[in-house]
Write a protein that holds these residues in place. Structure first.
Motif, PDB file in Angstrom:
ATOM      1  N   ILE A 326     -14.266  14.286   0.937  1.00  0.00           N
ATOM      2  CA  ILE A 326     -13.511  13.034   1.029  1.00  0.00           C
ATOM      3  C   ILE A 326     -14.421  11.815   1.125  1.00  0.00           C
ATOM      4  O   ILE A 326     -13.948  10.714   1.407  1.00  0.00           O
ATOM      5  CB  ILE A 326     -12.578  13.061   2.258  1.00  0.00           C
ATOM      6  N   LYS A 327     -15.713  11.994   0.896  1.00  0.00           N
ATOM      7  CA  LYS A 327     -16.666  10.896   1.055  1.00  0.00           C
ATOM      8  C   LYS A 327     -16.314   9.730   0.135  1.00  0.00           C
ATOM      9  O   LYS A 327     -16.178   9.886  -1.074  1.00  0.00           O
ATOM     10  CB  LYS A 327     -18.079  11.392   0.758  1.00  0.00           C
ATOM     11  N   GLY A 328     -16.174   8.536   0.740  1.00  0.00           N
ATOM     12  CA  GLY A 328     -15.924   7.316  -0.025  1.00  0.00           C
ATOM     13  C   GLY A 328     -14.496   7.115  -0.478  1.00  0.00           C
ATOM     14  O   GLY A 328     -14.200   6.116  -1.129  1.00  0.00           O
ATOM     15  N   VAL A 329     -13.592   8.036  -0.159  1.00  0.00           N
ATOM     16  CA  VAL A 329     -12.201   7.903  -0.609  1.00  0.00           C
ATOM     17  C   VAL A 329     -11.477   6.867   0.244  1.00  0.00           C
ATOM     18  O   VAL A 329     -11.502   6.927   1.475  1.00  0.00           O
ATOM     19  CB  VAL A 329     -11.459   9.257  -0.536  1.00  0.00           C
ATOM     20  N   LYS A 330     -10.839   5.918  -0.404  1.00  0.00           N
ATOM     21  CA  LYS A 330     -10.065   4.893   0.287  1.00  0.00           C
ATOM     22  C   LYS A 330      -8.625   4.970  -0.207  1.00  0.00           C
ATOM     23  O   LYS A 330      -8.371   4.828  -1.405  1.00  0.00           O
ATOM     24  CB  LYS A 330     -10.648   3.499   0.010  1.00  0.00           C
ATOM     25  N   PRO A 331      -7.664   5.209   0.685  1.00  0.00           N
ATOM     26  CA  PRO A 331      -6.280   5.398   0.232  1.00  0.00           C
ATOM     27  C   PRO A 331      -5.646   4.103  -0.272  1.00  0.00           C
ATOM     28  O   PRO A 331      -5.922   3.012   0.230  1.00  0.00           O
ATOM     29  CB  PRO A 331      -5.571   5.910   1.489  1.00  0.00           C
ATOM     30  N   LEU A 332      -4.789   4.241  -1.267  1.00  0.00           N
ATOM     31  CA  LEU A 332      -3.964   3.140  -1.751  1.00  0.00           C
ATOM     32  C   LEU A 332      -2.732   3.054  -0.851  1.00  0.00           C
ATOM     33  O   LEU A 332      -2.012   4.046  -0.688  1.00  0.00           O
ATOM     34  CB  LEU A 332      -3.551   3.396  -3.200  1.00  0.00           C
ATOM     35  N   LEU A 333      -2.501   1.891  -0.247  1.00  0.00           N
ATOM     36  CA  LEU A 333      -1.362   1.707   0.645  1.00  0.00           C
ATOM     37  C   LEU A 333      -0.175   1.194  -0.161  1.00  0.00           C
ATOM     38  O   LEU A 333      -0.238   0.113  -0.754  1.00  0.00           O
ATOM     39  CB  LEU A 333      -1.717   0.730   1.772  1.00  0.00           C
ATOM     40  N   ILE A 334       0.894   1.974  -0.190  1.00  0.00           N
ATOM     41  CA  ILE A 334       2.075   1.668  -1.006  1.00  0.00           C
ATOM     42  C   ILE A 334       3.265   1.416  -0.082  1.00  0.00           C
ATOM     43  O   ILE A 334       3.523   2.208   0.832  1.00  0.00           O
ATOM     44  CB  ILE A 334       2.400   2.837  -1.956  1.00  0.00           C
ATOM     45  N   ILE A 335       3.974   0.331  -0.297  1.00  0.00           N
ATOM     46  CA  ILE A 335       5.155   0.013   0.505  1.00  0.00           C
ATOM     47  C   ILE A 335       6.360  -0.058  -0.417  1.00  0.00           C
ATOM     48  O   ILE A 335       6.360  -0.803  -1.403  1.00  0.00           O
ATOM     49  CB  ILE A 335       4.992  -1.320   1.254  1.00  0.00           C
ATOM     50  N   ALA A 336       7.389   0.723  -0.118  1.00  0.00           N
ATOM     51  CA  ALA A 336       8.627   0.697  -0.899  1.00  0.00           C
ATOM     52  C   ALA A 336       9.458  -0.518  -0.480  1.00  0.00           C
ATOM     53  O   ALA A 336       9.895  -0.609   0.660  1.00  0.00           O
ATOM     54  CB  ALA A 336       9.415   1.991  -0.674  1.00  0.00           C
ATOM     55  N   ASN A 337       9.652  -1.439  -1.404  1.00  0.00           N
ATOM     56  CA  ASN A 337      10.422  -2.652  -1.119  1.00  0.00           C
ATOM     57  C   ASN A 337      11.794  -2.654  -1.767  1.00  0.00           C
ATOM     58  O   ASN A 337      12.622  -3.514  -1.470  1.00  0.00           O
ATOM     59  CB  ASN A 337       9.647  -3.892  -1.612  1.00  0.00           C
ATOM     60  N   GLY A 338      12.036  -1.720  -2.676  1.00  0.00           N
ATOM     61  CA  GLY A 338      13.302  -1.722  -3.388  1.00  0.00           C
ATOM     62  C   GLY A 338      13.279  -2.721  -4.532  1.00  0.00           C
ATOM     63  O   GLY A 338      12.302  -3.432  -4.757  1.00  0.00           O
ATOM     64  N   HIS A 339      14.390  -2.779  -5.256  1.00  0.00           N
ATOM     65  CA  HIS A 339      14.493  -3.661  -6.417  1.00  0.00           C
ATOM     66  C   HIS A 339      15.362  -4.882  -6.134  1.00  0.00           C
ATOM     67  O   HIS A 339      15.979  -5.439  -7.037  1.00  0.00           O
ATOM     68  CB  HIS A 339      15.066  -2.885  -7.603  1.00  0.00           C
ATOM     69  N   GLY A 340      15.431  -5.275  -4.878  1.00  0.00           N
ATOM     70  CA  GLY A 340      16.226  -6.454  -4.549  1.00  0.00           C
ATOM     71  C   GLY A 340      17.673  -6.088  -4.289  1.00  0.00           C
ATOM     72  O   GLY A 340      17.992  -4.961  -3.900  1.00  0.00           O
TER      73      GLY A 340
END
Length: 427
Positions: A326-340
């Motif tokens: 896992i060296k150097g791995v940085k997670p992508l932070l995803i937030i579910a906001n919906g489609h309005g």
């Protein structure tokens, strides 16, 4: 570090590559940016002779956040990591607000009408919208990743706490529960329930022992409802005293502990409700499915001395991939906001209409929520702006950037970086 996804001219997934190699391909004009999140490039020339290594997708579903990783089973290298934040509680609050508005409207200025909710037949396997959204979010990302990576197997943490194994550790076919893993299910459940601190003195970051609230010497059972966590000092001091005798001078803490023993885990309940619905959705993909428990996940994580994060929990799901890189791995932070919202008329807090919304979603090819890059070369707002836009029918857009809101940017200066998909991203 996390790799860059690559697809060929036919949009078929190839092996992910290092970011430096991706930059070189882009610089030499041999590839173009296909998608920003997760970052994917598309080759401009076909390469039919390239072999593709199969990957495993691992999921650690949670009530609020789900860990997602892609890993190479052969080498143990983590290719991609992400943490997906759900919006289930926001959906619940929105439904409650709507229900309250409708209830007040029925009785405010009209004759009384009974609420109609018992005349609807729910299909088999129906889940509440706040729970179904969690399943749909994960399904969406499984399908997204399958389009840009060669996924041939999926691992899912099916149960946070395996209650059956906790009652009977000798169940056949569950060999991992024996030996060094014995007690991991119970300990993980108690750590979650008692907030990883001593129930009697609130001590944190110290070794905690499993303690009987009602002592076994006086007829107490080994039931999970009779267990708590205690530091060594409090456990020694309590000995075989009943909790009412031990805390007779601290009535507030006594009441708190007794109430906590009856308290259910709301988040765990949400996960348990959706786990099999998610499993069936994953089976529908036709891929090989592996399942594991929360106790096994913790055992794998502790064996490799990894931190407790959502994406690392996902990496430790199941028996596959015993060794991780896992060296150097940085997670992508995803937030579910919906489609309005589809409401055409906004209301104030009392439910009265106060503003109107346009029926048209797209203006000049742009939609509210798109990530754009605007390069303004003339006028008072000269500069380069990157952020999400709020569209207007006039063509004058607002852009939310890292440095604040920029108003009145013409659509002529804007170019789309990432189309609105119902999610926001942070790298």
């Amino acid at each position: 570090m996390s790799k860059v996804f690559v697809i060929d001219t036919e949009k078929r997934p190839l092996d992910p590559i290092h970011s430096a190699q991706a930059r070189q391909l882009l610089r030499n004009g041999k590839a173009a940016v296909y998608r920003r999140f997760p970052f994917t490039i598309i080759l401009k020339k076909s390469h039919s002779d390239l072999s593709v290594t199969p990957l495993r997708l691992k999921l650690d579903p949670g009530a609020k956040t789900t860990g997602i990783i892609l890993v190479n089973d052969t080498t143990g290298e983590v290719i991609f990591a992400a943490e997906l934040k759900h919006r289930g509680f926001a959906i619940r609050d929105a439904l409650t607000y709507r229900r309250q508005l409708r209830s007040s409207r029925r009785s405010r200025k009209t004759r009384y009408r009974k609420p109609r909710f018992l005349n609807r037949i729910r299909p088999k396997g129906w889940l509440a919208p706040s729970l179904q959204s969690r399943v749909e979010n994960i399904k969406t990302w499984v399908n997204k990743l399958r389009k840009i990576a060669q996924i041939e197997a999926i691992s899912q943490e099916l149960v946070r706490f395996d209650m059956q194994l906790m009652r009977n550790p000798d169940i056949q076919g569950k060999e991992y529960q024996q030996g060094t893993l014995t007690g991991y299910e119970i300990r993980e459940y108690l750590l979650e329930k008692w907030s990883r601190q001593c129930a009697y003195c609130d001590a944190k970051d110290v070794p905690l022992q499993i303690e009987h609230i009602h002592p076994r010497a006086k007829g107490g059972s080994n039931s999970i409802t009779n267990l708590t966590l205690s530091c060594e000092k409090c456990n020694t001091k309590k000995e075989i005293k009943d909790i009412k005798e031990f805390l007779k001078k601290d009535k507030t803490r006594l009441a708190k502990i007794l109430a906590q023993t009856k308290k259910t885990l709301t988040d765990a309940a949400a996960v348990n409700t959706t786990r099999f619905a998610l499993l069936e959705a994953l089976k529908a993909t036709g891929l090989t499915i592996e399942t594991g428990s929360g106790g096994l996940t913790k055992f794998n994580r502790s064996q490799q001395n990894l931190e407790k994060t959502h994406w690392l929990d996902a990496a430790c799901v199941g028996k596959s991939t015993p060794k991780l890189i896992i060296k150097g791995v940085k997670p992508l932070l995803i937030i579910a906001n919906g489609h309005g919202t589809r409401q055409l008329c906004r209301t104030d807090k009392y439910g009265f209409p106060n503003r109107h919304c346009s029926r048209a979603k797209f203006h000049f090819g742009f939609q509210t929520g798109d990530i754009v890059k605007a390069v303004v070369k003339t006028g008072k707002k000269v500069g380069e702006y990157i952020g999400r836009i709020a569209t207007r029918a006039t063509g004058s857009f607002n852009i939310s950037t890292k440095n604040g809101l920029v108003q009145g940017i013409s659509h002529k200066y804007c170019s789309v970086i990432h189309k609105k998909d119902g999610y926001s991203y942070t790298q």
